[in-house]
Scaffold this motif. Structure first.
Motif, PDB file in Angstrom:
ATOM      1  N   LEU A 147       0.834  -1.210   0.000  1.00 42.85           N
ATOM      2  CA  LEU A 147       0.000   0.000   0.000  1.00 42.85           C
ATOM      3  C   LEU A 147       0.868   1.259   0.000  1.00 42.85           C
ATOM      4  O   LEU A 147       0.618   2.195  -0.765  1.00 42.85           O
ATOM      5  CB  LEU A 147      -0.922   0.007   1.220  1.00 42.85           C
ATOM      6  N   GLN A 148       1.894   1.241   0.841  1.00 46.30           N
ATOM      7  CA  GLN A 148       2.759   2.429   0.914  1.00 46.30           C
ATOM      8  C   GLN A 148       3.535   2.623  -0.382  1.00 46.30           C
ATOM      9  O   GLN A 148       3.823   3.752  -0.776  1.00 46.30           O
ATOM     10  CB  GLN A 148       3.717   2.318   2.098  1.00 46.30           C
ATOM     11  N   ALA A 149       3.868   1.508  -1.052  1.00 45.82           N
ATOM     12  CA  ALA A 149       4.643   1.579  -2.302  1.00 45.82           C
ATOM     13  C   ALA A 149       3.925   2.435  -3.347  1.00 45.82           C
ATOM     14  O   ALA A 149       4.563   3.166  -4.109  1.00 45.82           O
ATOM     15  CB  ALA A 149       4.886   0.178  -2.843  1.00 45.82           C
ATOM     16  N   VAL A 150       2.600   2.354  -3.355  1.00 48.63           N
ATOM     17  CA  VAL A 150       1.835   3.133  -4.344  1.00 48.63           C
ATOM     18  C   VAL A 150       2.041   4.628  -4.101  1.00 48.63           C
ATOM     19  O   VAL A 150       2.346   5.386  -5.032  1.00 48.63           O
ATOM     20  CB  VAL A 150       0.336   2.756  -4.272  1.00 48.63           C
ATOM     21  N   ARG A 151       1.883   5.022  -2.856  1.00 46.77           N
ATOM     22  CA  ARG A 151       2.056   6.447  -2.514  1.00 46.77           C
ATOM     23  C   ARG A 151       3.493   6.900  -2.770  1.00 46.77           C
ATOM     24  O   ARG A 151       3.745   7.982  -3.307  1.00 46.77           O
ATOM     25  CB  ARG A 151       1.731   6.659  -1.025  1.00 46.77           C
ATOM     26  N   ILE A 152       4.429   6.050  -2.373  1.00 48.20           N
ATOM     27  CA  ILE A 152       5.856   6.395  -2.520  1.00 48.20           C
ATOM     28  C   ILE A 152       6.195   6.555  -4.005  1.00 48.20           C
ATOM     29  O   ILE A 152       6.749   7.568  -4.427  1.00 48.20           O
ATOM     30  CB  ILE A 152       6.748   5.309  -1.878  1.00 48.20           C
ATOM     31  N   ALA A 153       5.837   5.546  -4.791  1.00 45.80           N
ATOM     32  CA  ALA A 153       6.175   5.564  -6.227  1.00 45.80           C
ATOM     33  C   ALA A 153       5.608   6.807  -6.905  1.00 45.80           C
ATOM     34  O   ALA A 153       6.291   7.470  -7.681  1.00 45.80           O
ATOM     35  CB  ALA A 153       5.638   4.296  -6.895  1.00 45.80           C
ATOM     36  N   GLU A 154       4.354   7.105  -6.576  1.00 46.71           N
ATOM     37  CA  GLU A 154       3.697   8.205  -7.284  1.00 46.71           C
ATOM     38  C   GLU A 154       4.179   9.573  -6.797  1.00 46.71           C
ATOM     39  O   GLU A 154       4.133  10.547  -7.545  1.00 46.71           O
ATOM     40  CB  GLU A 154       2.175   8.060  -7.144  1.00 46.71           C
ATOM     41  N   THR A 155       4.664   9.640  -5.573  1.00 45.93           N
ATOM     42  CA  THR A 155       5.189  10.918  -5.079  1.00 45.93           C
ATOM     43  C   THR A 155       6.620  11.129  -5.581  1.00 45.93           C
ATOM     44  O   THR A 155       6.974  12.205  -6.047  1.00 45.93           O
ATOM     45  CB  THR A 155       5.165  10.949  -3.533  1.00 45.93           C
ATOM     46  N   VAL A 156       7.422  10.087  -5.499  1.00 43.69           N
ATOM     47  CA  VAL A 156       8.824  10.207  -5.942  1.00 43.69           C
ATOM     48  C   VAL A 156       8.914  10.204  -7.465  1.00 43.69           C
ATOM     49  O   VAL A 156       9.847  10.742  -8.037  1.00 43.69           O
ATOM     50  CB  VAL A 156       9.667   9.029  -5.383  1.00 43.69           C
ATOM     51  N   LYS A 157       7.919   9.578  -8.110  1.00 46.68           N
ATOM     52  CA  LYS A 157       7.950   9.325  -9.557  1.00 46.68           C
ATOM     53  C   LYS A 157       9.101   8.374  -9.898  1.00 46.68           C
ATOM     54  O   LYS A 157       9.896   8.602 -10.810  1.00 46.68           O
ATOM     55  CB  LYS A 157       8.041  10.614 -10.359  1.00 46.68           C
TER      56      LYS A 157
END
Lengths: 386, 309
Positions: A147-157
């Motif tokens: 779940l956190q990976a989604v937020r991380i990936a999309e914020t960091v790009k």
């Protein structure tokens, strides 16, 4: 919040259902197959409205992910071992194009010879391809990390992989707490990549030929994003903790504060180590664990700080990279400690290759050995037959 | 079918000023295919001449959305783009019809990209894959591919004292893709814009996976005068070296039958890659090539109008 008995694969598949990505492209491979099988059933039952692309290979899975993510879709996949290796060519392309693809990766030994069980040789070999890498200790963390990976990936790009240990986590049933669907939806939010390849009015060219005059700068850009990912991963973890009461960080210490002898490890072995530490602590030994949850970006400063006061440290790595100088985590931890005025004695143990069990006794032995670390050779095998 | 005037009034997908060779057939293929689309297009290209010459950063010759991923995965990459489009359509995030086109050279299609292409065709994505087939790896210096014809001189199967260029005949990729039972497969040529446009229009009008294999004379690898690209293409059709046909919903149709079938020698002597075949000692080899061309043509004619699958 619901309590359920789930394997690591089920936990990751459940997270995928709740994320409900726009596109999932995947190819089956043991021990990650189940993740996609379960998800395919969600698709077949109409529980997600994902466009599911059952491709003919992992190479095409990652290629389709790059296409879909370039088109602005929230994209996920799952793989393991040879499958990840077959994606290697496309992994750095996904990073260079700054595509927030999320992968559920189940750590498994790389051939050869062929072996379907756990070690970290697949994920470690992909460490330099611009993907954020998270290791999970158990099924709960597999779920939370996904779940956190989604937020991380999309914020960091940057693309992000959440990993579990093959069979040890992927196929073992544990008690986990899952979130409600709307809690997940709220946590990950809506995703919109701009500009999208599907923006007909404003055409963009992606993946252009990048020669001597710009390639370097673009690579530096990815490097800077990876550096900046540290604070983003921490803030996503803080938000997760605030909302759901489960604490995460780049690294995690267990009875580390006053520990003189410390083991550094990743993944499921950290759980075993906790039991060993509890037992040794009862006998008065000042021992502790430093768990590396996020391997890329590498939390060098945090590790140096956490280890600065202990006397000796063993770095355990479930991989033998054939470098002649020890395993990947060892080399990077040693590098992290280099500038400390007072350094702990550092030794390396490579263990558990191809799914070999690691016992409480063996791990207790490592703590015992750390008492005489000065007389030990730097790089060692643990549990290897003579 | 759109008239030449209609096509001339459409917006070009590829602008001038790219770095392709003078007389390059690949850019002609790309332009004509895109012009044939009545709807907006999104393009994915395999690594190769077309991609390399049109996208040297920070410049781009593409007036349409364009993505390059790697060499062998244009079909898989476009599968992903099309999947995203489907997801957005279903969720009401996008409403416009878009045509999806993948361009790959013969190396990225016949050889290293074959698996990815076959997978995408089998899954039936709504996309058109176009192979601009110049019969060798031209971008890296004229190495042989699975599309290289027998007897052609390439740097990895060169002409020497005991070998006379490519040893085997090329594989019949168009037939292989047709065997995927997809709704439209075409084979066309640079130099017959009407044939290519009509096939592309049919492809765009047909839902599902489509494939067009376009023979594309290459200035560099074939070695001929740059102004002769289109004429050389037509000569390939006139000699039946490259028959023009299509397989629509399983029915094969030969779309061009030369009034008088020209000799393979007319085609050979125009190109330096075949120069050694004009030597008297290679007459036997030329006869073998002619025989194989004739055999393949007769076989094709025998299937004309028939339901293949």
């Amino acid at each position: 919040m619901a309590v359920a008995a789930k394997t690591g694969n089920e936990a990751m598949a459940e997270a995928m259902r709740q994320i409900n990505p726009d596109v999932v492209a995947a190819y089956p491979i043991t021990p990650a197959t189940e993740i996609v099988m379960i998800f395919a059933q969600f698709v077949a039952d109409g529980l997600v409205d994902t466009e599911y692309v059952p491709v003919e290979s992992e190479h095409s899975a990652m290629s389709a992910c790059v296409g879909a993510a370039s088109a602005g879709a929230r994209v996920m996949t799952g793989t393991s071992s040879q499958g990840l290796a077959y994606m290697y060519e496309i992994l750095p392309i996904a990073a260079a194009l700054r595509l927030p693809i999320v992968m559920c990766e189940v750590n498994r030994a790389i051939s050869g010879p062929i072996n379907i069980h756990c070690d970290h040789s697949d994920t470690m070999a992909a460490r330099d391809f611009g993907w954020i890498q998270m290791f999970s200790e158990n099924a709960q963390e597999a779920y939370d990390n996904t779940l956190q990976a989604v937020r991380i990936a999309e914020t960091v790009k940057l693309p992000t992989m959440a990993t579990t240990d093959g069979f040890i986590i992927s196929h073992c049933m544990e008690r986990i707490e899952t979130l409600e669907d709307d809690q997940v939806k709220d946590f990950i939010g809506e995703y919109k990549l701009t500009p999208s390849l599907l923006d007909i009015e404003n055409p963009t060219t992606r993946g252009a030929l990048d020669l001597q005059d710009y390639y370097f700068e673009h690579h530096v850009g990815v490097g800077e994003a990876m550096k900046g990912a540290r604070s983003i991963i921490k803030s996503v973890a803080e938000d997760f903790n605030k909302k759901f009461g489960r604490k995460y960080d780049l690294i995690e210490g267990y009875k580390l504060e006053d520990a003189e002898r410390v083991i550094v490890a990743l993944g499921s072995t950290c759980g075993t180590l906790r039991a060993v530490i509890d037992e040794l602590r009862e006998k008065g030994a000042k021992v502790g664990l430093l768990k590396i949850r996020v391997f890329r970006p590498f939390p060098a400063d945090e590790i140096a700080k956490a280890l600065s006061n202990c006397r000796s440290v063993a770095v355990l790595d479930r991989v033998e990279p054939w470098s002649g100088v020890g395993s990947q985590t060892f080399v990077e931890v040693r590098s992290a400690l280099f500038n400390l005025a007072k350094k702990p004695k550092l030794i390396n143990y490579m263990y558990g290759l191809g799914g070999r069990d690691i016992s409480l006794k063996e791990l207790a032995g490592v703590y015992e050995n750390l008492k005489k670390a000065d007389s030990l050779q730097e790089v060692n095998y643990l549990g290897v037959g003579e | 079918m759109a008239s030449l005037k209609d096509l001339a009034n459409r917006k070009e997908g590829l602008s001038g000023g790219h770095r392709a060779c003078i007389g390059c057939g690949a850019t002609i293929v790309a332009r004509q295919i895109m012009l044939a689309s009545p709807d907006p297009v999104v393009v994915v290209s395999a690594t190769g001449c077309l991609e390399v010459t049109t996208t040297i950063f920070p410049y781009s010759a593409w007036n349409v959305p364009f993505l390059h991923n790697a060499f062998e995965n244009a079909a898989a990459t476009l599968s992903g783009v099309e999947a995203a489009y489907n997801a957005f359509m279903r969720k009401g995030k996008i409403a416009k019809k878009i045509n999806f086109i993948a361009f790959g050279g013969d190396g990225g299609t016949y050889d290293i990209g074959f698996q990815s292409l076959s997978g995408a065709m089998e899954r039936g994505h709504n996309l058109l894959y176009v192979c601009y087939n110049n019969e060798a790896y031209m971008n890296t210096g004229v190495q042989r591919s699975g599309a290289t014809p027998r007897g052609a001189n390439t740097t990895t199967e060169p002409v020497g004292k005991v070998r006379q260029g490519k040893v085997k005949f090329q594989k019949d990729l168009t037939a292989i893709i047709a065997a995927h039972n997809i709704p439209f497969v075409g084979q066309s040529i640079v130099g017959n814009w009407a044939d290519l446009t009509r096939k592309a229009e049919k492809a765009f009008a047909t839902p599902g996976a489509k494939f067009i294999n376009v023979l594309q004379p290459c200035r560099l690898g074939w070695a001929y005068k740059p102004e002769e690209t289109a004429a050389l293409g037509r000569l390939a059709a006139d000699t039946c070296v490259w028959p023009l046909y299509e397989v629509e919903k399983g029915i094969l149709k030969v779309t061009f039958k030369p009034r008088e079938k020209k000799s393979i020698m007319d085609y050979i002597k125009k190109q330096d890659r075949f120069r050694h075949l004009t030597r008297p000692e290679n007459a036997g080899l030329v006869a073998e090539i002619q025989a194989e061309i004739d055999r393949r043509w007769e076989l094709l004619i025998s299937k004309d109008g028939k339901q293949l699958y």
